[in-house]
Scaffold this active site. Structure first.
Site, mmCIF file in Angstrom:
data_model
loop_
_atom_site.group_PDB
_atom_site.id
_atom_site.type_symbol
_atom_site.label_atom_id
_atom_site.label_comp_id
_atom_site.label_asym_id
_atom_site.label_seq_id
_atom_site.Cartn_x
_atom_site.Cartn_y
_atom_site.Cartn_z
ATOM 1 N N ARG A 102 0.695 -1.244 -0.223
ATOM 2 C CA ARG A 102 0.416 0.673 0.124
ATOM 3 C C ARG A 102 0.706 1.365 0.472
ATOM 4 N NH1 ARG A 102 -5.152 1.322 3.651
ATOM 5 N NH2 ARG A 102 -5.943 0.086 1.980
ATOM 6 N N HIS A 129 -7.017 0.687 -6.738
ATOM 7 C CA HIS A 129 -7.202 0.190 -5.275
ATOM 8 C C HIS A 129 -8.033 -1.491 -5.652
ATOM 9 C CE1 HIS A 129 -7.877 -1.139 -1.180
ATOM 10 N NE2 HIS A 129 -8.719 -0.298 -0.532
ATOM 11 N N GLN A 132 -10.531 -3.939 -3.241
ATOM 12 C CA GLN A 132 -11.970 -2.719 -3.237
ATOM 13 C C GLN A 132 -12.368 -3.456 -4.885
ATOM 14 O OE1 GLN A 132 -12.258 -1.491 -0.251
ATOM 15 N NE2 GLN A 132 -14.569 -1.845 -1.288
ATOM 16 N N ASP A 221 -17.094 7.771 -1.919
ATOM 17 C CA ASP A 221 -16.040 7.641 -1.115
ATOM 18 C C ASP A 221 -15.226 8.580 0.472
ATOM 19 O OD1 ASP A 221 -13.456 6.115 0.504
ATOM 20 O OD2 ASP A 221 -12.585 6.569 -1.562
ATOM 21 N N CYS A 261 -16.760 1.609 0.396
ATOM 22 C CA CYS A 261 -15.205 0.983 0.908
ATOM 23 C C CYS A 261 -14.939 0.931 2.664
ATOM 24 C CB CYS A 261 -14.456 0.936 -0.138
ATOM 25 S SG CYS A 261 -13.552 3.176 0.337
ATOM 26 N N ARG A 289 -13.991 -8.438 1.474
ATOM 27 C CA ARG A 289 -12.196 -8.057 1.107
ATOM 28 C C ARG A 289 -12.214 -9.241 1.523
ATOM 29 N NH1 ARG A 289 -9.956 -2.674 1.213
ATOM 30 N NH2 ARG A 289 -8.695 -4.494 0.398
HETATM 31 N N1 CP Z 1 -11.363 -0.268 2.156
HETATM 32 C C1 CP Z 1 -10.069 0.029 2.507
HETATM 33 O O1 CP Z 1 -9.166 -0.194 2.341
HETATM 34 O O2 CP Z 1 -9.273 -0.058 4.008
HETATM 35 P P1 CP Z 1 -8.742 0.251 4.790
HETATM 36 O O3 CP Z 1 -7.604 1.986 4.945
HETATM 37 O O4 CP Z 1 -9.075 0.157 6.232
HETATM 38 O O5 CP Z 1 -7.723 -1.148 4.331
HETATM 39 N N1 NVA Z 2 -10.271 7.009 -0.815
HETATM 40 C C1 NVA Z 2 -9.348 6.144 -0.035
HETATM 41 C C2 NVA Z 2 -9.585 4.613 0.308
HETATM 42 C C3 NVA Z 2 -9.499 4.648 1.248
HETATM 43 C C4 NVA Z 2 -9.593 2.776 1.392
HETATM 44 C C5 NVA Z 2 -7.791 6.921 0.485
HETATM 45 O O1 NVA Z 2 -7.291 6.915 -0.431
HETATM 46 O O2 NVA Z 2 -7.469 7.200 1.610
#
Ligand code: CP
Ligand code: NVA
Length: 305
Positions: A102, A129, A132, A221, A261, A289
């Site tokens: 990530r 993502h 997701q 989101d 999400c 997930r």
């Molecule tokens: N939706 C999602 O990716 O959640 P987290 O940021 O908690 O992993």
């Molecule tokens: N768009 C958000 C998603 C979090 C799961 C971010 O990137 O922070």
């Protein structure tokens, strides 16, 4: 597919395979993260940003497939600060059967993938993502039977989540409708790119009420993604009219569902009455997930449906 950096690394058949594998009992997948002698194979999980769902679902998916996850914070590995991304990838390829990351910049997962000799999974970047998107598709397939011909609305910021959702919706034949404020929307090149991915369609407007009319699923989101904290005040002002409220949900199909999400900011991108109401599928979506991650890893390691 060698790596999963974006939904588009999977073709239509592979997406169907992943969704089918995701719905199988873990024990029926043959423990692809175990060596022939029965020892667990490692999975490196590197996080430059916080996480709840992604970390937990990936760790458990790896364990369910017979492997051993190792969580590492980005600053501990020091991608491009302590050592080059390529050295990290080459070293970790010798310990692990897969590397997942990530990251702030999508280019980092691309470089990990180029240097790695094991599959690399994007666990969220500024661009996409995909895990997701797969869990979102799985949730809607469970709800509707298939995505073909369904109208899926997304209200808010055109971000990583919106892009992966749009890609998978169009590939699986849904009509994807985006409501985004100007300047936070998809470019016309981007709309064209997504529209060419499959049999579905994509359209965009800055009028959310028009976009959600008759929709079968409404997604949103956060307005402030990780890494955008400095823009928070400005974004909250710009996105004010893009909150998913009960009034907005009243314009959708009678049996429509709400999805997010998570993490969610109640009173901003969604009203509490919506996210905590009977149309909300956010908990099932979050639980999916785990299943989607397990399906992806099994598929990448060669498990057939
Ligand atoms: N939706 C999602 O990716 O959640 P987290 O940021 O908690 O992993
Ligand atoms: N768009 C958000 C998603 C979090 C799961 C971010 O990137 O922070």
């Amino acid at each position: 597919m060698k790596h999963l950096l974006n939904i588009t690394d999977l073709d239509t058949d592979e997406i169907h395979q992943v969704l089918e594998l995701a719905q199988r009992q873990p024990s029926s997948l043959g423990y692809p993260l175990r060596s022939s002698e029965g020892t667990p194979i490692g999975a490196a999980l590197i996080f430059e940003k916080p996480s709840n769902r992604t970390r937990h679902s990936m760790e458990i998916a790896v364990v369910q497939l017979g492997g051993h996850p190792i969580y590492t914070r980005g600053e501990e590995v020091g991608l491009d600060t302590r050592e080059p991304v390529e050295d990290v990838a080459r070293i970790m390829s010798g310990y692990h059967g897969l590397i997942a990351a990530r990251v702030f910049k999508h280019g980092i997962v691309e470089r990990l993938a180029r240097a790695s000799s094991v599959p690399v999974i994007n666990m969220l970047s500024d661009f996409s993502h995909p895990l997701q998107g797969l869990a979102d598709a799985l949730t809607m397939v469970q709800e509707f039977g298939s995505l073909g011909g369904k109208t899926v609305a997304y209200v808010g910021d055109y971000n990583n989540v919106a892009r992966s959702l749009g890609e998978i919706c169009v590939i699986l034949g849904a009509h994807y409708r985006l409501a985004c404020p100007e300047g936070y929307d998809a470019s016309s090149d981007e709309l064209q790119r997504i529209s060419s991915l499959g049999s579905g369609s994509i359209e965009q407007s800055s009028r959310p009420q028009e976009i959600v009319a008759g929709a079968h699923a409404v997604h949103t989101d956060t307005w402030v993604s990780m890494g955008q904290e400095a823009e928070k005040a400005q974004r909250l002002e710009i996105f004010g009219a893009f909150s998913v409220t009960t009034q907005m949900m009243a314009l959708t199909a009678s049996d429509s569902i709400f999805m997010h999400c998570l993490p969610a900011y109640r009173g901003y991108e969604v009203a509490s009455e919506v996210i905590d109401g009977s149309a909300s599928r956010v908990i099932q979506q979050g639980h999916n997930r785990l299943h989607a991650s397990r399906g992806v890893i099994a598929h990448m390691l060669g498990v057939k449906r």
